[in-house]
Design an enzyme around this catalytic site. Structure first.
Site, PDB file in Angstrom:
ATOM      1  N   ASN A 208      12.294   8.241 -12.240  1.00 43.13           N
ATOM      2  CA  ASN A 208      12.528   6.946 -11.598  1.00 43.13           C
ATOM      3  C   ASN A 208      12.167   5.839 -12.574  1.00 43.13           C
ATOM      4  O   ASN A 208      11.735   6.113 -13.688  1.00 43.13           O
ATOM      5  CB  ASN A 208      11.728   6.856 -10.286  1.00 43.13           C
ATOM      6  CG  ASN A 208      10.241   7.000 -10.525  1.00 43.13           C
ATOM      7  OD1 ASN A 208       9.633   6.200 -11.218  1.00 43.13           O
ATOM      8  ND2 ASN A 208       9.650   8.055  -9.972  1.00 43.13           N
ATOM      9  N   PRO A 303       4.378  17.912  -3.441  1.00 42.70           N
ATOM     10  CA  PRO A 303       3.156  17.619  -2.681  1.00 42.70           C
ATOM     11  C   PRO A 303       2.942  16.112  -2.633  1.00 42.70           C
ATOM     12  O   PRO A 303       3.265  15.409  -3.595  1.00 42.70           O
ATOM     13  CB  PRO A 303       2.053  18.285  -3.512  1.00 42.70           C
ATOM     14  CG  PRO A 303       2.614  18.413  -4.886  1.00 42.70           C
ATOM     15  CD  PRO A 303       4.093  18.583  -4.714  1.00 42.70           C
ATOM     16  N   ASP A 304       2.435  15.620  -1.509  1.00 42.66           N
ATOM     17  CA  ASP A 304       2.079  14.204  -1.434  1.00 42.66           C
ATOM     18  C   ASP A 304       0.626  14.084  -1.892  1.00 42.66           C
ATOM     19  O   ASP A 304      -0.301  14.461  -1.176  1.00 42.66           O
ATOM     20  CB  ASP A 304       2.269  13.681  -0.006  1.00 42.66           C
ATOM     21  CG  ASP A 304       2.143  12.173   0.030  1.00 42.66           C
ATOM     22  OD1 ASP A 304       1.219  11.627  -0.603  1.00 42.66           O
ATOM     23  OD2 ASP A 304       2.985  11.526   0.688  1.00 42.66           O
ATOM     24  N   ILE A 305       0.451  13.576  -3.089  1.00 44.42           N
ATOM     25  CA  ILE A 305      -0.880  13.563  -3.706  1.00 44.42           C
ATOM     26  C   ILE A 305      -1.813  12.617  -2.951  1.00 44.42           C
ATOM     27  O   ILE A 305      -2.955  12.962  -2.635  1.00 44.42           O
ATOM     28  CB  ILE A 305      -0.759  13.146  -5.194  1.00 44.42           C
ATOM     29  CG1 ILE A 305       0.223  14.088  -5.898  1.00 44.42           C
ATOM     30  CG2 ILE A 305      -2.116  13.169  -5.879  1.00 44.42           C
ATOM     31  CD1 ILE A 305       0.723  13.588  -7.229  1.00 44.42           C
ATOM     32  N   PHE A 323      -0.065   2.895  -2.817  1.00 49.29           N
ATOM     33  CA  PHE A 323       0.926   1.848  -3.039  1.00 49.29           C
ATOM     34  C   PHE A 323       2.130   2.157  -2.161  1.00 49.29           C
ATOM     35  O   PHE A 323       2.394   3.321  -1.857  1.00 49.29           O
ATOM     36  CB  PHE A 323       1.351   1.800  -4.513  1.00 49.29           C
ATOM     37  CG  PHE A 323       0.461   0.904  -5.327  1.00 49.29           C
ATOM     38  CD1 PHE A 323      -0.854   1.260  -5.582  1.00 49.29           C
ATOM     39  CD2 PHE A 323       0.932  -0.305  -5.821  1.00 49.29           C
ATOM     40  CE1 PHE A 323      -1.687   0.429  -6.303  1.00 49.29           C
ATOM     41  CE2 PHE A 323       0.105  -1.145  -6.544  1.00 49.29           C
ATOM     42  CZ  PHE A 323      -1.203  -0.783  -6.792  1.00 49.29           C
ATOM     43  N   LYS A 341      -0.498   8.452   6.003  1.00 50.28           N
ATOM     44  CA  LYS A 341      -1.106   9.141   4.861  1.00 50.28           C
ATOM     45  C   LYS A 341      -2.620   9.239   4.980  1.00 50.28           C
ATOM     46  O   LYS A 341      -3.236  10.062   4.328  1.00 50.28           O
ATOM     47  CB  LYS A 341      -0.738   8.419   3.568  1.00 50.28           C
ATOM     48  CG  LYS A 341       0.768   8.353   3.345  1.00 50.28           C
ATOM     49  CD  LYS A 341       1.121   8.503   1.903  1.00 50.28           C
ATOM     50  CE  LYS A 341       2.624   8.390   1.709  1.00 50.28           C
ATOM     51  NZ  LYS A 341       3.058   8.881   0.416  1.00 50.28           N
TER      52      LYS A 341
HETATM   53  O1  C5P Z   1       5.702   7.891   0.295  1.00 50.61           O
HETATM   54  P1  C5P Z   1       5.751   6.917  -0.794  1.00 50.61           P
HETATM   55  O2  C5P Z   1       6.219   7.481  -2.088  1.00 50.61           O
HETATM   56  O3  C5P Z   1       6.422   5.613  -0.500  1.00 50.61           O
HETATM   57  O4  C5P Z   1       4.202   6.528  -0.953  1.00 50.61           O
HETATM   58  C1  C5P Z   1       3.736   5.776  -1.957  1.00 50.61           C
HETATM   59  C2  C5P Z   1       2.304   6.097  -2.223  1.00 50.61           C
HETATM   60  O5  C5P Z   1       2.050   7.499  -2.171  1.00 50.61           O
HETATM   61  C3  C5P Z   1       1.899   5.717  -3.637  1.00 50.61           C
HETATM   62  O6  C5P Z   1       0.540   5.366  -3.610  1.00 50.61           O
HETATM   63  C4  C5P Z   1       2.159   6.978  -4.415  1.00 50.61           C
HETATM   64  O7  C5P Z   1       1.371   7.021  -5.596  1.00 50.61           O
HETATM   65  C5  C5P Z   1       1.764   8.033  -3.420  1.00 50.61           C
HETATM   66  N1  C5P Z   1       2.498   9.309  -3.526  1.00 50.61           N
HETATM   67  C6  C5P Z   1       1.843  10.438  -3.938  1.00 50.61           C
HETATM   68  N2  C5P Z   1       2.499  11.638  -3.977  1.00 50.61           N
HETATM   69  C7  C5P Z   1       3.794  11.725  -3.597  1.00 50.61           C
HETATM   70  C8  C5P Z   1       4.464  10.578  -3.184  1.00 50.61           C
HETATM   71  C9  C5P Z   1       3.790   9.383  -3.166  1.00 50.61           C
HETATM   72  O8  C5P Z   1       0.674  10.345  -4.289  1.00 50.61           O
HETATM   73  N3  C5P Z   1       4.410  12.894  -3.644  1.00 50.61           N
END
Ligand code: C5P
Length: 397
Positions: A208, A303-305, A323, A341
């Site tokens: 991106n 994974p959503d970190i 963010f 989250k």
């Molecule tokens: O869900 P979205 O991408 O809009 O969320 C943004 C926030 O989640 C940011 O803080 C981004 O660093 C974090 N994020 C993450 N892991 C992911 C997707 C987003 O930590 N897989």
């Protein structure tokens, strides 16, 4: 910034010891005094004469030197500095530090001290990657020891990879950060930044437009307030700030692992633009054009970190900041995201193309906390970073 600071520099036995001679010069140019300690192995790489001549100070070498003990005992020596710097920190020295061994002057000083310690690891790539060294690193970081490097690159032994000692000016920046006096002194903050690259095959990837500039500015601003910063960065356009621990990753999965390894922390800021999806089974070899039609890419969810860390049952950072880059209904979406989250704050911004924010120098954000939405005026990314770092300092105070 280093004027009248006292550095006790322990030079271990590695080929990078020659860089420590330059480090001594750089530190003295900035007004610091350097008291050198040379290990027995270190003497194989640099001479005692060159070390003490450059330092302009007495060189300490031996635990059982009666003259040294008469002048300054080793316990006193271990506490005489503002910071102890171990450069190069060899695999052997790190193992001794992690185990609490005290069988020579350097290891005894490190065990006896109550002064902050900064280590600049340097070793062969296999030695660095060895589980024993990685275990020792985790132990040392858990003990509050700051680490700078190692860098990736060509090694004196002919191999390539992580293990090169950080350059003298990088170590100087880390020393300045370690000695920085500010409201975040003693606090450890983890920051993610940049995009992730998700491989399609060995030469192609999905990415991106994140440049990493906002996350980098945040890491810099936190370090300027005295925080110990662990900076986990995807492949960004901008260089990481000096004086922070940099962990470079490519994919979201690697980023999650690096974040987990970088914890515990007092606060964590997730500024990375993590790819939501990866190619389910990336090809090991370059995909070819075929007459059979277009390739089909299957995706898997990353994974959503942020959510993973924000929802940790044990060891969750006290403050978790996410963010939200949105293009529509920014506040509404970001407020919902904060809840979903489980993070404490969300920094929301509009990244529609016409705002010029993604990849640009400015940002226009709204900080969302449990007290509601706070609109900040449009300002440079470094001003946003300073304001956010100051808020984090207030919160952790
Ligand atoms: O869900 P979205 O991408 O809009 O969320 C943004 C926030 O989640 C940011 O803080 C981004 O660093 C974090 N994020 C993450 N892991 C992911 C997707 C987003 O930590 N897989």
């Amino acid at each position: 910034m280093l004027a009248s600071k006292r550095i006790l520099l322990i030079i271990g036995g590695g080929i990078a010891a020659f860089k420590s001679l330059d480090l001594i010069r750089r530190l003295r140019e900035r007004g610091a005094s350097v008291t050198p300690v040379l290990t027995q192995a270190g003497e194989e790489f640099v001479t005692p004469l060159s070390v003490s001549a450059l330092a302009g100070d007495k060189l300490y070498r031996d635990l059982f030197d009666l003259t040294d003990e008469a002048e300054m005992g080793h316990i006193e020596l271990s506490r005489s500095a503002d910071l102890i710097v171990v450069a190069p920190a060899t695999a052997d020295l790190m193992a001794k530090m992690a185990q609490g061994l005290a069988n020579d002057l350097a290891s005894t000083l490190l065990l006896a001290t109550d002064t902050p310690v900064l280590a600049a690891p340097s070793m062969n790539v296999r030695m660095w990657d060895h589980p024993a060294t990685q275990r020792n690193m985790t132990t040392l970081q858990g003990d509050g020891i700051r680490v700078i490097g190692p860098n990736e690159g060509d090694m004196a032994c002919g191999e390539y990879g992580p293990g090169r000692m950080a350059e003298p000016m990088e170590i100087v920046a880390a020393i300045e950060a370690a000695l920085a006096d500010g409201p975040l002194k003693g606090k450890r903050v983890l920051v993610t930044s940049g995009p992730t690259h998700e491989p399609i095959d060995p030469v192609r990837y999905i990415a991106n437009r994140s440049s990493g500039s906002q996350g980098t500015a945040i890491a810099r601003a936190l370090a300027a307030l005295g925080a110990e910063v662990v900076f986990v960065s995807g492949p960004a356009d901008v260089d990481p700030p000096g004086g922070v621990e940099v962990i470079r990753v490519e994919t979201a999965q690697q980023m999650l692992e690096a974040v987990q390894a970088g914890l515990p922390a007092d606060a964590a800021v997730f500024a990375a633009a993590v790819a939501d999806w990866r190619v389910a089974s990336a090809s090991d070899s370059k995909m070819k054009k075929t007459k059979g039609g277009l390739p089909k890419l299957e995706f898997a969810e990353n994974p959503d970190i942020l959510a993973t860390v924000a929802q940790m049952k044990k060891g969750r950072p006290g403050l978790v900041v996410g963010f939200a880059a949105e293009t529509d209904d920014v506040i509404e979406n970001a407020t919902a995201k904060r809840k979903r989250k489980g993070c404490d704050w969300i920094v929301a911004n509009d990244v529609s193309a016409e705002t010029g924010i993604m990849g640009g120098a400015e940002n226009d954000v709204t900080l969302i906390t449990d007290e509601g939405a706070e609109d900040w005026p449009r300002m440079s990314k470094s001003q946003v970073a300073s304001k956010l770092a100051a808020r984090i300092a207030d919160e952790l105070a």
